[in-house]
Each structure stands twice: as structure tokens, then as C-alpha cells.
Design an enzyme around this catalytic site. Structure first.
Site, PDB file in Angstrom:
ATOM      1  N   GLY A 171       0.822  -1.200   0.000  1.00  0.00           N
ATOM      2  CA  GLY A 171       0.000   0.000   0.000  1.00  0.00           C
ATOM      3  C   GLY A 171       0.853   1.245   0.000  1.00  0.00           C
ATOM      4  N   PRO A 172       0.259   2.393  -0.213  1.00  0.00           N
ATOM      5  CA  PRO A 172       1.015   3.651  -0.263  1.00  0.00           C
ATOM      6  C   PRO A 172       1.581   4.014   1.106  1.00  0.00           C
ATOM      7  CG  PRO A 172      -1.342   4.062  -0.368  1.00  0.00           C
ATOM      8  CD  PRO A 172      -1.178   2.587  -0.475  1.00  0.00           C
ATOM      9  N   PRO A 173       2.532   4.933   1.134  1.00  0.00           N
ATOM     10  CA  PRO A 173       3.123   5.345   2.423  1.00  0.00           C
ATOM     11  C   PRO A 173       2.090   5.972   3.347  1.00  0.00           C
ATOM     12  CG  PRO A 173       4.460   6.103   0.581  1.00  0.00           C
ATOM     13  CD  PRO A 173       3.190   5.583  -0.002  1.00  0.00           C
ATOM     14  N   GLY A 174       2.273   5.723   4.635  1.00  0.00           N
ATOM     15  CA  GLY A 174       1.457   6.393   5.628  1.00  0.00           C
ATOM     16  C   GLY A 174       0.144   5.728   5.967  1.00  0.00           C
ATOM     17  N   VAL A 175      -0.125   4.532   5.411  1.00  0.00           N
ATOM     18  CA  VAL A 175      -1.414   3.891   5.687  1.00  0.00           C
ATOM     19  C   VAL A 175      -1.320   2.926   6.873  1.00  0.00           C
ATOM     20  CG1 VAL A 175      -2.241   4.132   3.324  1.00  0.00           C
ATOM     21  CG2 VAL A 175      -0.975   2.076   3.967  1.00  0.00           C
ATOM     22  N   GLY A 176      -0.137   2.805   7.486  1.00  0.00           N
ATOM     23  CA  GLY A 176      -0.048   2.032   8.720  1.00  0.00           C
ATOM     24  C   GLY A 176       0.503   0.638   8.575  1.00  0.00           C
TER      25      GLY A 176
ATOM     26  N   SER B 260      -3.296   2.997 -18.039  1.00  0.00           N
ATOM     27  CA  SER B 260      -4.701   3.242 -17.702  1.00  0.00           C
ATOM     28  C   SER B 260      -5.216   4.563 -18.249  1.00  0.00           C
ATOM     29  CB  SER B 260      -4.879   3.218 -16.174  1.00  0.00           C
ATOM     30  OG  SER B 260      -4.153   4.266 -15.580  1.00  0.00           O
TER      31      SER B 260
ATOM     32  N   LYS C 217      -8.188   5.206  -7.015  1.00  0.00           N
ATOM     33  CA  LYS C 217      -8.658   6.177  -8.010  1.00  0.00           C
ATOM     34  C   LYS C 217     -10.054   6.685  -7.661  1.00  0.00           C
ATOM     35  CE  LYS C 217      -5.930   4.130 -11.752  1.00  0.00           C
ATOM     36  NZ  LYS C 217      -5.946   3.394 -13.029  1.00  0.00           N
TER      37      LYS C 217
END
Length: 768
Positions: free
Chosen positions: A350-355, A673, A716
Site C-alpha cells: 500500500g502507499p506510504p502512511g497507511v499504517g 490506464s 482512483k
């Protein structure tokens, strides 16, 4: 008996005898003055030795009362000292010390040689001469010139003994005894007695050597010098204090290490004992033994098998993340049911900062296990994983074994961070080394180059983290259980801030809950206008800034509490950084809102198309990668092939240049995409028909006009919802992904699944 006065020079550790020459470096000023003053006394001077060599300015009580009257043969200046050669004349006894012209002087009486028994002089001299030459031959030194001797008298004996004492006696005290003895017979006996003692010491040395040789076994387990040292201590009545690795040996014998580890340790003990303690190899072996025995081989912690308690801990630390929590609870339940289960290899993507990292810590707390972490970001050397071989200077185990030592148990929660950011070079491929760590079928026999013994990692609960699934090496990806962590919605961020971030920042900044108030409306305002991220790191930093500003206001303005308002936020944080809802303000021709998936979550990606008279060139700007460059060509070729369908003259493409631009040109963009977005923008521009402002789209296009599925639909969708988009066109193949979209988003956004580009154009472009 005659009394003479001469300058005095005190020597440190040097005794000169009559008829002998001695070179001395004279450095003390008082000694230099004595040497210079001796010119007035026909270069005669008295040399006497100090009792304590550390005294710089010796007094009468600090020197012996017997010395030697000498003549200075040569004297040369060298830097700040003199190099003087003295020649001994006769023994003397000091009767008085005095100072003359700031120079030390002494009164001395000469001591002449005496003989107590003339008849034994010849016999003693012959024996002493034979011993002298035997010693000289043994040590390869010049002997006494016996061929030139015709008479063995007292004068010869005196010179012989003094020569022996000057050359072969090392102890200053014994030399002084030879100097003070005036009787030649006694000096000869002293010489022979000294030689006998030295010979006895050699015999003892030889006995020790023989004893050592007899004690060495066929296996040469005990090194020669160590046994020799032990025998010397026995001879002196001492005892060996014991080996400095007895504690390690005791660890091996008293703990349930695996048998192969015990055998390896015993081999190293043998090598250690065969080496002298001063060699560098002993330090290498000791370091290896400490690593080998301090890594956990049998220690395990007891898992928390209370499923309700584990669930409570996970919910307490993290909001949402249902899939991850379910997977951990499933693992606990099956382990409790079977009493035996190999730990899974979980990868949080997952992206940074999501825990991701904090979630791994919570898993360790829920299981009541030790927690260790390593980061593989930028690691390009295989030895970082497997360790260096012991032949290398400064070798150490790899990061995996080092982490296990820190954990101290065989079953910790082991976080491997940034697994998608490994690289490789000429030193090896660390991702290949990670296969043995992360493959459940192999990691029970993990091999570390330094440790050399197979290590069982099957009880370790490995949790990996990555930002991009596509960047994880394919071979590793096959071994991992992927769990996607998507971006947080605004509601989730609001909940996290209220229940976690604010409390944390208040504690860090020394504030009580009633001293700073941040309402839900203001949290939402911060989320929308001061942060744009997938996680909550920037939100936490922003809240921390507000806390610090509040502390300053409370202390500076003597306020009891601070309520955060929009005006206060604008004053402290500046103007709004982001516009909430950055969709197009009105329907425009040639402008379409696309959707992108970045490392920070989802984002909207407007595409602009314009045309002008030219020669049919295609111009693409906006830092587009190779994949998006291909998408622009495919989109344009598809439109050329279907120009009649869209009422575009064929000659138009020959007489006009088409410019495609994706704003924020400094930001690189790529990914499969954007095809439908580019196609729709070109059709809109060439037909001069506007596109709906509240609509966004995602999907790839083929030359036949098919719309292909894409990834990252949840991220998105969150970005579109955050920007105020009400309609999203998605590939029909992504309908299955709608289950992952939060209900709050699906309530506000309409999804239109399509299979063909024509469907996209019909839905997006406003007809006349």
C-alpha cells in the site's frame, strides 16, 4: 689511601668497569655541565649509577656509594644531548658530595684490587676463562683472547671478571655487586656462581620443554606455547587461572542447543585452545562463538491464544484494515486448533502512511511476541542477507541472523520493510537470497555464510511491506501472501485523527485534552485543504504543528485553552494549500479528467488536447513515460481508423498537428490506464464537443477499440470522490473490484462499466 676530587655524572641503568669502554648519551643539563667541566681535570670524571632510575635530579642518597673513575675518550654534540664514550680507569668509593661552580663534585678514594689466595687465582682464572669463552661461543660473541696469555695472574682475572660483568650480566644490582667487590678471588667465585645459576635455569627450561613435549597428545589438542606457559607456572608454584572462554563452554554443555551446534562449538573450542592468546585468530574465533551461542536456537515465547484479546488489541491500535486483522486471527485460530502451524509470509502492500509498519507492531503485541525490523531499501549486496564468510576481515552475520539475535526467540514477528526497493549489482542479488528466507518450504534450513550452520526460520512470522506490488521481484511475489492496504477515505482519516493522532500529539507536546480543542469540522478542513495523501503522516505532522502553536499561545498569552478555528488555522499554517474538488469548473472541449494511481494513493489526471494547422505531427508533453507514450499513439491511430464514424475528415490529420498535454509537466507520469482518457480528449477536441465536467474515467484502449481493465480502482475512486466527481467510467473487467470501494464513496459516485471506446465517448461527450 689517596683522595681525589672529580666532577660527578649519574647514570641511569649503566655501570662501567675498569679497562672497559662505555658509550652514554648525556641529556640532563647537570650531566652535560659535569662533562664539560671535566676538561679542567684532564678529562677525568666519576660515573656512578642511580638507585631509582625515574628520579631526574638525584641527590647523594639516590646514588650508590661506589663508582668508577673514568676518562672521556670522545664527546660529540647531537641535537640537545652529548654522545660520550667513557673509558674506565679504577674503582672508587665516594666519601663526600659537594657543589663547585654549580657542578656536582665528589671526593673519592681509589680502590685497588686485592688477592686473598694467590694459589687458587690461576685455577679459578682458567675455569672462569673456559666458561667465558663457552658462553661467548653459545651467543656468537667474541671471546677472551687466551692465545695471547702466558701468565694467569690477578690482573688478568680482574679484567676477565669485569669484562664478563660488563657484557653478560644484565641486572644492575648484580653489576653493582661486581663493581663494589675489591677482592679478585671473590669476584671470580661470583662469576662462576652466576654462570652456574644461569646453567641451572637452562636445565629447568629444558626440563619444562621436555615435560611440555611429553604432554602433547597425538591430536595436538593443546598448543605448545600454552603448555609451556602452564609448565612454567607449575615450576614457579602458581596455577593457571583458567580459560577466558569457560563461560561459553559452560553455555554449550548446560543448555539444550541442537547437537550440530554443540559439535561446531566444540570444534571451535579446540581451535581456540591451540592458538596463542596474542594472535588475531583467537579474537575471530571468540566473536564467532559468541554469535553462534547467543543466537536463539531453542528459546521460544508463548503465543497469546486468546482470540478476543488479540482482536481487541488490533482494533485498539488500528481503525479499519479488516482483511489484515481477519488473516491474523485465522492464523491464531488454526494454530490453536492444530498446535502446529508454519508461520505465513504476509506482505502488506500500500502507499506510504497507511499504517503498514505500525500494523506489524500491533500484530506482535496481539500475539505477545517479540518484534524486530529490518529495512531492505537500497540493499544491493547479497551478504547483507546471508552474511560474510569468516575469511573476510570484520565478517558478521547477515541482517536476518542479526535480527534473530535481537529478538532472542525463535518465533518473533519479523518485519521486512521496503521489500520492493531492493536492487542488485556485481556483489550479488539480495532478492535471490531472500527466497530462502521467505519460502516456507526452504526457510527451515536457512544458511548464513557466517554462522555456517542451518538455521530454522519456520516459526518466525514474517511480515513484509511494499509500496508497489509490481516492483516486488516475481520469484518473491510467488512466496508471499499479498494483502492490499488502500488509501484512507476522508471519514477514515477523520476517525484516525480523532481517536489516535490528536491524543498522540497532545501527549508529545505536553498538552491536556481540555487545553486544545480540534473539532471534526476542523479535522475535515485540514484533510481537504492542507493534506493530499493516501495515509495520515502529513495530517499527523499538521496536527503536531497546531499543538506546538497552541503551547506557545498558552504560555505566551496566558490562555487556559485554545479552540482551533479556520481563522486560526489560516494564521498558523498559511493559506489553503490544496483546493478541495479540483475537477473542471465547467464543461470544456478537449479536456478530460483521468484517474491515476501513485505511490501516495489515487489522484486525478486531466488530459488536454489541442490542434492547429501543420503537417500531421503528434506532439506529446507532460513528462509521459513509455507506456503512456504508446497509449497516445494507439488512441490517435484508433481515431484515424474510425474517422468517418466521428465525422472527422481524413485530410484533417494531414493538414493539422495534434498536441496532447498532461499538466504538471515536471512530474513524471506513466502507466497503462490513460488510453480511454486520451482517446476521449482527442475526439472531443477534433469534433469540438465538450466533455462533462463531473465525469472521470480510467481504462486502457486497444487498436480495435476495446477497453482493458486496470488496477488501483479503489485509490482512483477515492481521489475522484475527494475531487467532487460524481460519475466514473470504468472497464467492465473491473466490476469485481467495486466490492472494495467504501460504501460512502459508492453512495456519492455512479460507476459506468464499458467494454468499447464508443461507449466511453457516448457517455462522456455532450452531444449537440
Amino acid at each position: 689511601m689517596s683522595i681525589y676530587s672529580y666532577p660527578l655524572l649519574c647514570t641511569r641503568g649503566a655501570v662501567i668497569f675498569p679497562m672497559q669502554d662505555l658509550a652514554v648519551e648525556v641529556g640532563r643539563q647537570v650531566s652535560i655541565d659535569a662533562v664539560n667541566y671535566s676538561n679542567a681535570y684532564n678529562s677525568n670524571i666519576v660515573l656512578v649509577s642511580q638507585k631509582d632510575l625515574t628520579i631526574d635530579v638525584p641527590g647523594p642518597d639516590d646514588v650508590y656509594d661506589h663508582g668508577t673513575i673514568c676518562r672521556i675518550k670522545t664527546s660529540r654534540e647531537r641535537d640537545d644531548h652529548l654522545k660520550v664514550i667513557f673509558s674506565g680507569i679504577t674503582r672508587c668509593r665516594i666519601t663526600k658530595h659537594f657543589i663547585k661552580d654549580d657542578v656536582n663534585f665528589v671526593e673519592v678514594e681509589e680502590i685497588q684490587d686485592t688477592v686473598s689466595n694467590d694459589s687458587e687465582i690461576e685455577e679459578l682464572t682458567k675455569r672462569a676463562l673456559a666458561e667465558f669463552n663457552a658462553i661467548a661461543q653459545k651467543y656468537n660473541r667474541p671471546g677472551f683472547p687466551i692465545r695471547q696469555l702466558n701468565v694467569f695472574d690477578a690482573s688478568l682475572a680482574s679484567v676477565l671478571v669485569d669484562t664478563f660483568a660488563q657484557i653478560y650480566v644484565q641486572d644492575i644490582g648484580i653489576k653493582q655487586m661486581f663493581l663494589e667487590e675489591a677482592n679478585v678471588n671473590n669476584r671470580l667465585e661470583m662469576m662462576l656462581e652466576h654462570i652456574v645459576k644461569e646453567r641451572n635455569m637452562e636445565m629447568i627450561e629444558q626440563e619444562i620443554n621436555e615435560r611440555v613435549k611429553d604432554s602433547i597428545e597425538d591430536s595436538q589438542r593443546d598448543y605448545y606455547l600454552r603448555e609451556k606457559l602452564k609448565a612454567i607456572k607449575d615450576e614457579l608454584g602458581g596455577s593457571d587461572g583458567g580459560s577466558d572462554i569457560d563461560d561459553l563452554r559452560e553455555m554449550v554443555e548446560n543448555n539444550p542447543y541442537p547437537e550440530n551446534v554443540k559439535e561446531k562449538a566444540r570444534e571451535e573450542f579446540k581451535r581456540y585452545e591451540m592458538l596463542p592468546p596474542t594472535t588475531g585468530e583467537t579474537g575471530v574465533i571468540r566473536t564467532y562463538l559468541e554469535w553462534l551461542l547467543n543466537v536463539p536456537w531453542y528459546q521460544k515465547s508463548q503465543d497469546n491464544e486468546n482470540l478476543e484479546e488479540a482482536s481487541r488489541v488490533l482494533d485498539e491500535d488500528h481503525y479499519g484494515l479488516t482483511k489484515v486483522k481477519e488473516r491474523i486471527l485465522e492464523y491464531l485460530a488454526v494454530k490453536q486448533m492444530t498446535n502446529s502451524l508454519k508461520s505465513p509470509i504476509i506482505c502488506l502492500v500500500g502507499p506510504p502512511g497507511v499504517g503498514k509498519t505500525s500494523l506489524a507492531k500491533s500484530v506482535a503485541r496481539a500475539l505477545d511476541r517479540k518484534f524486530v525490523k529490518i529495512s531492505l531499501g537500497g540493499v544491493r549486496d547479497e551478504a547483507e542477507i546471508r552474511g560474510h564468510r569468516r575469511t573476510y576481515l570484520g565478517a558478521l552475520p547477515g541482517r536476518i541472523i542479526q535480527g534473530m539475535k535481537r529478538a532472542g526467540t525463535l518465533n518473533p514477528v519479523f518485519l521486512i520493510d521496503e521489500i520492493d526497493k531492493m536492487s542488485s549489482d556485481y556483489k550479488g542479488d539480495p532478492s535471490s537470497a531472500m527466497l530462502e528466507v521467505l519460502d516456507p518450504e526452504q526457510n527451515s534450513q536457512f544458511s548464513d555464510h557466517y554462522l555456517e550452520e542451518p538455521y530454522d526460520l519456520s516459526d518466525v512470522l514474517f511480515i513484509c511491506t511494499a509500496n508497489y506490488r509490481d516492483n516486488i521481484p516475481a520469484a518473491l511475489l510467488d512466496r508471499l501472501e499479498i494483502i492490499e492496504l488502500s488509501s484512507y477515505t476522508e471519514i477514515e482519516k477523520q476517525h484516525i485523527a480523532r481517536n489516535h493522532l490528536i491524543k498522540k500529539q497532545l501527549d508529545l507536546n505536553g498538552l491536556k485534552e481540555n487545553q486544545m480543542t480540534l473539532d471534526d469540522d476542523m479535522i475535515l478542513y485540514l484533510i481537504r485543504h492542507y493534506t493530499r495523501e493516501a495515509g495520515v503522516r502529513q495530517l499527523e505532522r499538521t496536527i503536531g504543528t497546531l499543538c506546538r502553536k497552541s503551547v506557545l499561545m498558552i504560555l505566551k498569552d496566558n490562555k487556559k485553552s485554545v479552540r482551533i478555528t479556520k481563522k486560526l488555522i489560516n494564521t498558523w499554517l498559511g493559506h489553503e494549500i490544496y483546493d478541495y474538488g479540483t475537477k473542471e469548473k465547467k464543461n470544456q472541449v478537449g479536456v478530460v479528467t483521468g484517474l491515476a494511481y501513485t505511490s501516495f494513493g489515487g489522484d486525478i489526471l486531466p488530459v488536454e488536447v489541442n490542434y492547429f494547422e501543420g503537417k500531421g505531427a503528434l506532439i506529446v508533453t507532460g513528462q509521459l513515460g513509455d507506456v503512456m507514450q504508446e497509449s497516445t499513439k494507439i488512441a490517435l491511430d484508433f481515431i484515424k481508423a474510425n474517422a468517418k464514424k466521428y465525422n472527422i475528415p481524413i485530410s484533417f490529420f494531414e493538414n493539422h498537428d495534434i498536441h496532447i498535454h498532461v499538466p504538471e509537466g515536471a512530474v513524471p507520469k506513466d502507466g497503462p490506464s490513460a488510453g480511454v482518457t486520451i482517446t476521449t480528449a482527442i475526439v472531443s477536441a477534433l469534433t469540438n464537443k465538450p466533455v462533462k465536467k463531473d465525469l472521470a474515467m480510467t481504462g486502457e484502449v486497444t487498436l480495435r477499440g476495446n477497453v482493458l481493465p486496470i488496477g488501483g480502482l479503489k485509490e482512483k475512486s477515492l481521489a475522484a470522490h475527494r475531487s467532487g466527481i460524481t460519475t466514473i467510467i470504468i472497464p467492465k473487467g473491473n466490476i469485481k473490484d467495486l466490492d472494495d470501494i467504501p460504501d460512502t464513496v459508492k453512495e456519492d459516485v455512479q460507476y459506468i462499466p464499458v467494454e468499447k471506446v464508443d461507449q466511453v465517448i457516448n457517455e462522456a461527450i455532450i452531444s449537440d
